[in-house]
Design a protein around this motif. Structure first.
Motif, PDB file in Angstrom:
ATOM      1  N   ALA B 241       4.232 -18.934   2.270  1.00 42.94           N
ATOM      2  CA  ALA B 241       5.604 -18.946   1.773  1.00 42.94           C
ATOM      3  C   ALA B 241       5.624 -18.914   0.252  1.00 42.94           C
ATOM      4  N   ALA B 242       4.708 -19.678  -0.375  1.00 39.32           N
ATOM      5  CA  ALA B 242       4.684 -19.711  -1.832  1.00 39.32           C
ATOM      6  C   ALA B 242       4.367 -18.332  -2.396  1.00 39.32           C
ATOM      7  N   LEU B 243       3.419 -17.644  -1.752  1.00 41.54           N
ATOM      8  CA  LEU B 243       3.088 -16.297  -2.231  1.00 41.54           C
ATOM      9  C   LEU B 243       4.283 -15.367  -2.074  1.00 41.54           C
ATOM     10  N   ILE B 244       4.954 -15.435  -0.902  1.00 41.20           N
ATOM     11  CA  ILE B 244       6.117 -14.572  -0.675  1.00 41.20           C
ATOM     12  C   ILE B 244       7.194 -14.843  -1.714  1.00 41.20           C
ATOM     13  N   ILE B 245       7.531 -16.123  -1.881  1.00 37.83           N
ATOM     14  CA  ILE B 245       8.603 -16.477  -2.799  1.00 37.83           C
ATOM     15  C   ILE B 245       8.223 -16.123  -4.235  1.00 37.83           C
ATOM     16  N   GLY B 246       6.993 -16.426  -4.599  1.00 41.56           N
ATOM     17  CA  GLY B 246       6.561 -16.120  -5.959  1.00 41.56           C
ATOM     18  C   GLY B 246       6.656 -14.639  -6.261  1.00 41.56           C
ATOM     19  N   THR B 247       6.113 -13.827  -5.349  1.00 41.83           N
ATOM     20  CA  THR B 247       6.136 -12.382  -5.567  1.00 41.83           C
ATOM     21  C   THR B 247       7.568 -11.866  -5.574  1.00 41.83           C
ATOM     22  N   ALA B 248       8.360 -12.343  -4.601  1.00 37.28           N
ATOM     23  CA  ALA B 248       9.741 -11.852  -4.517  1.00 37.28           C
ATOM     24  C   ALA B 248      10.507 -12.215  -5.783  1.00 37.28           C
ATOM     25  N   ASP B 249      10.277 -13.425  -6.281  1.00 41.06           N
ATOM     26  CA  ASP B 249      11.018 -13.860  -7.460  1.00 41.06           C
ATOM     27  C   ASP B 249      10.650 -13.015  -8.681  1.00 41.06           C
ATOM     28  N   VAL B 250       9.352 -12.850  -8.893  1.00 42.23           N
ATOM     29  CA  VAL B 250       8.917 -12.078 -10.061  1.00 42.23           C
ATOM     30  C   VAL B 250       9.367 -10.620  -9.942  1.00 42.23           C
ATOM     31  N   ALA B 251       9.157 -10.037  -8.746  1.00 43.11           N
ATOM     32  CA  ALA B 251       9.551  -8.639  -8.562  1.00 43.11           C
ATOM     33  C   ALA B 251      11.060  -8.484  -8.700  1.00 43.11           C
ATOM     34  N   GLY B 252      11.808  -9.434  -8.112  1.00 38.79           N
ATOM     35  CA  GLY B 252      13.269  -9.364  -8.187  1.00 38.79           C
ATOM     36  C   GLY B 252      13.744  -9.423  -9.626  1.00 38.79           C
TER      37      GLY B 252
END
Lengths: 341, 284
Positions: B241-252
């Protein structure tokens, strides 16, 4: 096991007893009457405190709406501010674009908040833990906050909604600078809504909610439709929260993003816990305590009142609500016992 | 593109280090500790203060950023949290929110409300290139450190005697006590480790997330999202979850900045609708 147990309508004696129980629960207690007399008296006796009092009543109404779902239905939420904020914005927008008549704004805000409650309510019925519920409600509230922040053409964004003007109440009572009309208005709306909420929680429907709160599995196997009942009370609670938000807009004639912020949802939880969960007046009493404490602490240390607020809350939670509430009763009993000895 | 991915992974790893303590208290000890961010803040301040006022090098402050919050955490666990284990979730939420309020006001009073800044050592600044992909040195450092922590944590829980005792204490407290396991002590140590990790995360995150007295609230939401989406049954769930959220946040933030934090919350709600128990649900 006789047939009467299985038939849909219970036999007459049981029905009579149930009806008697319900009426007993619904009866007005002297303390309640005293509470509203005090509220009415505050209107006449504290004319220079009307602004603060309006704030207290609005916060109290908001906390009452939360009590309906936390105290009676046992659904925890961290996002009740969403409904409060939506109500506040709808009331503000109504006054700008539609009509400045206050009661229309109130009704529209209530409807909008209830609709949002109905729409987001099913999220709470997921097969989920308390934590998931907390996070989903928080997520909804934050989404709304972001939406209001981004849609600055509609909401004014971070600057807030400017130009809210409210017509005199019923065409007669002008909203004045000292908040006298505002306080009367808030007080009456809150009184009426409390009456309705009171009627609801003392009805058979209200009892079924408590059954769900205490044991959802058992309630379901007794034939209580858990989902629809929770959804209904959630929407109703949202409606009241929306009205509280609308009252804030109409009495302050301003809406800012602050109404949707996270701390609204957190504050109202604190208020409710200060006052006590699950007896309808907890929110109102908690609001009085909260605002007075806040006023007092921020007079003492303007910047760090949060610390003392946190400390009070910590002590309240550590000691436990139950013990505080039963303290007078235990004292009384001890006195009685000593008197007899 | 790949640079963003790596930034996202670094950010996700950081989130996981902060969230892992919460995942343990929540999943293993069943305690909703919203004050977790406060320990991260303590760690951040320890690093910032020892660097700026005592002139210690960045790396030397990191163990301190682990130890101080761990000690504070152990103290708080023994004196305050231990009383709250048996209470309802609502009371735990309020109790820990009260702690957050106090921590925020105290930090404001002691250290002022301004942002804390640190200067990273030279070898962590700037970027280097591998096969044409620019990678921030600090990001690479984060990924390495956090990966080591993740592996260490996993080994600690699954391979050591302490991990076995902890799992036993969580599965059945009474039976564990009957076997002579010191449940209270285990919980205190676990809580201390979780707080220490949060502190370390806070220290490592100064460069990326900033540090000021509102930090506990800011980070709280992210950490909770990670733990809720991940599910609390395993540490793998929060890690994913942390990887998903981290990537999504930075990419977003990079591709669609006008959405802002919208994306994260939307992602969370959708994931929770799909998997209300978390990505990796507890086995029943």
């Amino acid at each position: 096991m006789t047939d009467t147990f299985l038939s849909a309508t219970p036999p007459a004696p049981i029905r009579q007893r149930a009806a008697r129980d319900l009426t007993r629960r619904a009866r007005w207690k002297p303390a309640e009457i005293l509470f509203w007399l005090c509220a009415a008296a505050s209107f006449f006796l504290l004319p220079d405190q009307h602004l603060l009092l309006s704030e207290i009543v609005i916060l109290g109404l908001f906390a009452l709406s939360l009590d309906l779902i936390i105290g009676y239905a046992g659904v925890v939420t961290l996002g009740h501010g969403a409904f409060f904020g939506l109500g506040a914005y709808v009331a503000g927008l109504t006054s700008i674009h539609l009509t400045a008549e206050p009661l229309t704004g109130l009704a529209l805000a209530a409807l909008a908040a209830a609709a949002l409650g109905l729409a987001t309510g099913p999220l709470l019925l997921l097969r989920a833990s308390d934590l998931t519920r907390l996070m989903v409600t928080l997520g909804v509230a934050m989404l709304l906050y972001e939406a209001a922040n981004k849609a600055s053409w509609l909401t004014g964004g971070a600057d807030g909604l400017q130009g809210v003007m409210i017509d005199p109440l019923l065409g007669r009572f002008e909203f004045d600078l000292f908040g006298t009309t505002a306080y009367g208005y808030c007080l009456i709306v809150t009184f009426v809504l409390t009456l309705i909420a009171r009627r609801i929680v003392t009805s058979p429907y209200g009892l079924s909610l408590r059954a769900i709160r205490d044991n959802a599995l058992r309630a379901r196997s007794m034939g209580i439709p858990v989902g629809p009942r929770l959804l209904a009370i959630y929407a109703f609670s949202a409606l009241i929260a929306g009205i509280a938000g609308a009252l804030l807009t109409q009495t302050t004639m301003f809406v800012s993003l602050d109404v949707l912020a996270f701390h609204r949802s957190a504050d109202v939880l604190l208020v409710l816990v200060l006052g006590g969960v699950g007896y309808l007046y907890g929110g109102l009493i908690g609001a009085v305590a909260f605002k007075l404490l806040q006023d007092w602490f921020s007079a003492l240390t303007p910047q760090y009142w949060m610390f003392w607020m946190g400390l009070v809350l910590l002590v309240v939670v550590l000691i436990g609500r139950d013990r505080i509430q039963t303290l007078p009763r235990t004292l009384m009993r001890r006195l009685h016992a000593e008197g007899r000895a | 593109m790949l640079t963003i991915l790596i930034d996202g992974i670094a950010y996700g790893m950081l989130l996981f280090v902060m969230a892992s303590g919460l995942a343990v208290t929540l999943g293993l000890m069943n305690f909703v500790n919203l004050a977790h961010g406060a320990f991260a803040m303590i760690g951040g301040y320890v690093t910032a203060l020892t660097m700026n006022r005592m002139g210690l090098p960045f790396l030397a402050t990191l163990p301190l950023a682990f130890l101080v919050p761990a000690l504070v955490g152990m103290l708080a666990e023994r004196t305050l949290y231990a009383r709250m284990y048996r209470r309802s979730h609502l009371e735990q939420v309020l109790f820990s929110i009260a702690l957050v309020f106090m921590a925020m006001a105290a930090a404001d009073w002691l250290l002022g409300s301004s942002q804390m800044l640190i200067t990273l050592p030279g070898w962590l600044q700037g970027r280097f290139e591998i096969a044409g992909i620019a990678i921030g040195r600090y990001r690479a450092f984060l990924i390495l450190v956090c990966a080591a922590l993740v592996i260490g944590l996993q080994l600690l829980l699954s391979r050591t005697r302490f991990g076995a005792r902890l799992r036993a204490a969580v599965d059945d407290q009474r039976a564990a006590r009957g076997l002579g396991i010191n449940v209270g002590g285990i919980f205190a140590l676990t809580f201390a480790t979780g707080s220490g990790l949060a502190g370390l995360g806070g220290a490592l995150g100064i460069e990326i997330m900033g540090l000021d007295p509102t930090f506990p609230l800011k980070i709280l939401v992210y950490v909770l999202i990670v733990v809720t989406i991940g599910g609390t049954a395993t540490l793998t769930g929060p890690f994913l979850a942390a990887l998903i959220i981290g990537t999504a946040d930075v990419a977003g933030k990079y591709y669609i900045p006008e959405l802002g934090a919208f994306l994260i919350y939307l992602l969370m709600i959708v994931l929770l609708i799909l998997r209300p128990q978390g990505l990796i649900a507890p086995a029943r």
